[in-house]
Design an enzyme around this catalytic site. Structure first.
Site, short mmCIF file in Angstrom:
data_model
loop_
_atom_site.label_atom_id
_atom_site.label_comp_id
_atom_site.label_asym_id
_atom_site.label_seq_id
_atom_site.Cartn_x
_atom_site.Cartn_y
_atom_site.Cartn_z
N ARG A 179 1.90 6.08 11.94
CA ARG A 179 0.78 6.35 10.87
C ARG A 179 -0.58 6.83 11.54
O ARG A 179 -0.78 6.06 12.82
CB ARG A 179 0.62 5.14 10.10
CG ARG A 179 -0.26 5.36 8.89
CD ARG A 179 -0.45 4.05 8.11
NE ARG A 179 -1.42 3.49 8.50
CZ ARG A 179 -2.31 2.52 8.01
NH1 ARG A 179 -1.94 2.15 6.69
NH2 ARG A 179 -3.53 1.72 8.51
N TYR A 209 -11.24 2.32 6.81
CA TYR A 209 -10.08 1.47 6.66
C TYR A 209 -8.97 2.18 7.71
O TYR A 209 -8.86 3.26 7.73
CB TYR A 209 -9.28 1.73 5.34
CG TYR A 209 -7.76 1.42 5.50
CD1 TYR A 209 -7.37 0.19 5.38
CD2 TYR A 209 -7.00 2.29 5.56
CE1 TYR A 209 -6.11 -0.22 5.57
CE2 TYR A 209 -5.48 2.06 5.76
CZ TYR A 209 -5.06 0.81 5.65
OH TYR A 209 -3.82 0.24 5.75
N ASP A 229 -2.49 6.72 5.34
CA ASP A 229 -2.55 6.36 4.20
C ASP A 229 -4.03 6.57 3.49
O ASP A 229 -5.06 6.29 4.29
CB ASP A 229 -2.59 4.72 4.46
CG ASP A 229 -2.65 3.87 3.27
OD1 ASP A 229 -3.21 4.22 2.26
OD2 ASP A 229 -2.35 2.66 3.64
N HIS A 247 -5.38 5.08 0.97
CA HIS A 247 -5.75 3.72 0.51
C HIS A 247 -6.53 3.73 -0.78
O HIS A 247 -7.58 3.39 -0.88
CB HIS A 247 -6.65 3.21 1.80
CG HIS A 247 -6.22 1.64 1.90
ND1 HIS A 247 -7.12 0.65 1.57
CD2 HIS A 247 -5.20 1.08 2.42
CE1 HIS A 247 -6.37 -0.86 1.89
NE2 HIS A 247 -5.23 -0.22 2.20
N GLU A 258 0.30 8.54 1.84
CA GLU A 258 0.33 7.17 0.87
C GLU A 258 -1.01 6.93 0.07
O GLU A 258 -1.85 7.17 0.42
CB GLU A 258 0.28 6.01 1.86
CG GLU A 258 0.54 4.70 1.21
CD GLU A 258 0.67 3.45 2.55
OE1 GLU A 258 0.79 3.95 3.50
OE2 GLU A 258 0.42 2.37 2.19
N GLU A 268 2.23 -0.20 -2.95
CA GLU A 268 1.96 -1.75 -2.07
C GLU A 268 1.47 -2.72 -2.98
O GLU A 268 1.42 -3.92 -2.72
CB GLU A 268 1.26 -1.65 -0.66
CG GLU A 268 0.23 -1.31 -0.94
CD GLU A 268 -0.86 -0.88 0.62
OE1 GLU A 268 0.00 -0.47 1.36
OE2 GLU A 268 -1.72 -1.34 0.63
N ARG A 310 6.67 1.64 -2.10
CA ARG A 310 6.04 1.09 -1.18
C ARG A 310 6.18 -0.47 -1.11
O ARG A 310 5.37 -1.37 -0.17
CB ARG A 310 4.52 1.25 -0.98
CG ARG A 310 4.25 2.73 -0.50
CD ARG A 310 4.41 2.71 1.12
NE ARG A 310 3.27 1.82 1.86
CZ ARG A 310 3.47 1.39 2.90
NH1 ARG A 310 4.70 0.95 3.27
NH2 ARG A 310 2.41 0.64 3.46
N GLU A 368 7.49 -0.14 7.42
CA GLU A 368 6.22 -0.26 8.03
C GLU A 368 6.54 -1.72 8.96
O GLU A 368 6.86 -2.65 8.38
CB GLU A 368 5.19 -0.52 7.29
CG GLU A 368 3.88 -0.52 7.68
CD GLU A 368 2.59 -0.85 6.58
OE1 GLU A 368 2.97 -1.27 5.68
OE2 GLU A 368 1.61 -0.41 6.98
N TRP A 410 -11.40 0.27 -2.18
CA TRP A 410 -11.41 0.14 -1.07
C TRP A 410 -9.74 0.45 -0.27
O TRP A 410 -8.77 -0.20 -0.99
CB TRP A 410 -11.39 -1.23 -0.36
CG TRP A 410 -11.40 -1.38 1.29
CD1 TRP A 410 -12.48 -1.08 2.25
CD2 TRP A 410 -10.40 -2.01 2.01
NE1 TRP A 410 -12.14 -1.23 3.47
CE2 TRP A 410 -10.72 -1.81 3.35
CE3 TRP A 410 -9.28 -2.80 1.38
CZ2 TRP A 410 -9.94 -2.58 4.50
CZ3 TRP A 410 -8.36 -3.09 2.51
CH2 TRP A 410 -8.51 -3.02 4.02
#
Ligand code: GCO
Ligand code: MG
Length: 412
Positions: free
Chosen positions: A147, A159, A220, A222, A246, A272, A293, A349, A412
């Site tokens: 990643r 992040y 990602d 995020h 992602e 996630e 995820r 992951e 975030w």
């Protein structure tokens, strides 16, 4: 096999972990991960105050029945705290069943569908040079999929960028790019979507020209983009052949992904922060993503995540189980057993835990040529050293949050 004892153990070797330990009347023990990063003690209370009294005396073999009982008898369904608590019970029961049967959990789930699980790690850098060093370091650690998170000019903290200058982070923590800053208040970071969208394609261009076309690369976002911004990013990244992009949009709005999907062929991953199959209903049915995820730890355990993955498999959607350091070694082991067994495994992951964490949790997984395997110990193959765990009491730790230049709070 009746449940005799249920203990909730909080330990903070490199970060906070919440573990449920069940002991049966015939002396077997089972472990479940209940770690919810930044909200750990809410799950501790849910377990101690509301679930432990219900577990004592129950038949530990009745995994499905226990799941349905805990889920439905609460009346108040879903939510990360509830589902992490149920996940811990479910995982500990699978661990117990494996030990009672003398088999690793993956055997009870149907046996291995593959030899090992392709896993990806997190390379990052504030500059291209730092990023290249981090990619090389990850390849040396054996990663075969990586990643990529990069600093954005003009932004101070972002992040996914390691807070440490070197790959070997402080105090024996191998690396932890999750800025789980420990303190009384969440740390504030800054964010600028336009600067990010301008910068990121150039980063991938540089990485592809340095490392070639083969290496699977992931990224990602995020949850920070609107659907139209996400569509543009997906399009701009198409030349660099990502394994996945992602969490492009905030996960609550499933419909948002329709617009993204219409505009890009970059594979998408999400989920996630989801905690039940119902969070995926529309996304899966309309084939709006390519990977789900969810982690065992946050989605009601092995029992419920298996149902999500079976549903996804009807639509050629694969697993991409969440595996940052805030999933404990117990949660990681559960993911490995499930990933080894299901047909639609995609990728796992895997951020390596630090040395202190590895001393608290005795683990039997293997890491060979970029692939994980849970090992063949009965159950999950993870032990918890209570003396080691006792050395590291809970420490207040929040995840950071974002503000835009004008002070507005942003995802975030
Ligand atoms: C990932 C996740 C994590 C989360 C973390 C929050 O893809 O690994 O985005 O980095 O930020 O799990 O606790
Ligand atoms: Mg993520």
């Amino acid at each position: 096999m009746r449940i005799d004892k249920a203990e909730v153990i909080v330990t903070s070797p490199d970060r906070n972990f919440v573990t449920l330990k069940l002991t049966t009347d015939d002396g077997l023990t089972g472990l479940g991960d209940a770690t919810l990063n930044g909200r750990e003690l809410a799950v501790v209370a849910y377990l101690k105050e509301h679930l432990v009294p219900l577990l004592l005396g129950r038949d530990a073999h009745r995994i499905e029945d226990t799941w349905q009982f805990l889920y439905r008898s609460a009346y108040w369904r879903r939510g990360p705290v509830t589902m992490a608590a149920i996940a811990a019970v479910d995982t500990a029961l699978w661990d117990l069943k494996g030990k009672a049967a003398g088999m690793p959990v993956y055997q009870l789930l149907g046996g291995a569908s593959r030899e090992g699980l392709l896993a990806y790690g997190h390379a990052s850098g504030r500059t291209i040079k730092e990023l290249f060093d981090s990619i090389r370091a990850h390849r040396e650690l054996g990663y075969r999929a990586i990643r990529i998170q990069a600093g954005v000019p003009g932004l101070n903290a972002i992040y996914g960028i390691a807070s440490n200058d070197t790959f070997e982070a402080n105090e024996g923590v191998r690396y932890d790019h999750e800025p789980a800053q420990r303190g009384a208040l969440p740390a504030e970071e800054d964010w600028d979507t336009r600067a990010y969208l301008r910068h990121l394609p150039g980063v991938f261009e540089a990485v592809r020209s340095e490392f070639g076309p083969e290496l699977p690369l992931l990224h990602d976002a995020h949850h920070r983009l609107t659907p139209v911004q996400a569509a543009r990013l997906g399009k701009d990244l198409e030349p660099y052949d990502l394994f996945w992009l992602e969490d492009v949009t905030p996960a609550e709005n499933q419909e948002a992904l329709r617009l993204v999907r219409r505009h890009t062929t970059t594979p998408l991953a999400i989920g996630e922060v989801f905690n039940t199959v119902w969070d995926y209903q529309q996304i899966v049915r309309e084939q709006l993503v390519d990977y789900v995820r969810s982690a065992v730890t946050h989605t009601g355990g092995i029992t419920h995540l298996k149902k999500i993955l079976d549903y996804a498999s009807q639509y050629q959607i694969k697993s991409g189980m969440h595996g940052p350091t805030d999933i404990s070694p117990v949660g990681m082991a559960a993911a490995m057993h499930l990933g080894l067994a299901v047909h639609n495994f995609g990728i796992q992951e895997y951020m390596m835990h630090g040395e202190r964490t590895d001393r608290v949790f005795e683990q039997s997984f293997t890491w060979t040529d970029g692939h994980l395997h849970p090992g063949d110990e009965p159950g999950l193959g993870v032990g918890l050293d209570l003396d080691e765990a006792g050395k590291y009491p809970y420490i207040t730790a929040y995840l950071p949050f974002n503000r835009l230049a004008d002070g507005t709070v942003h995802d975030w």
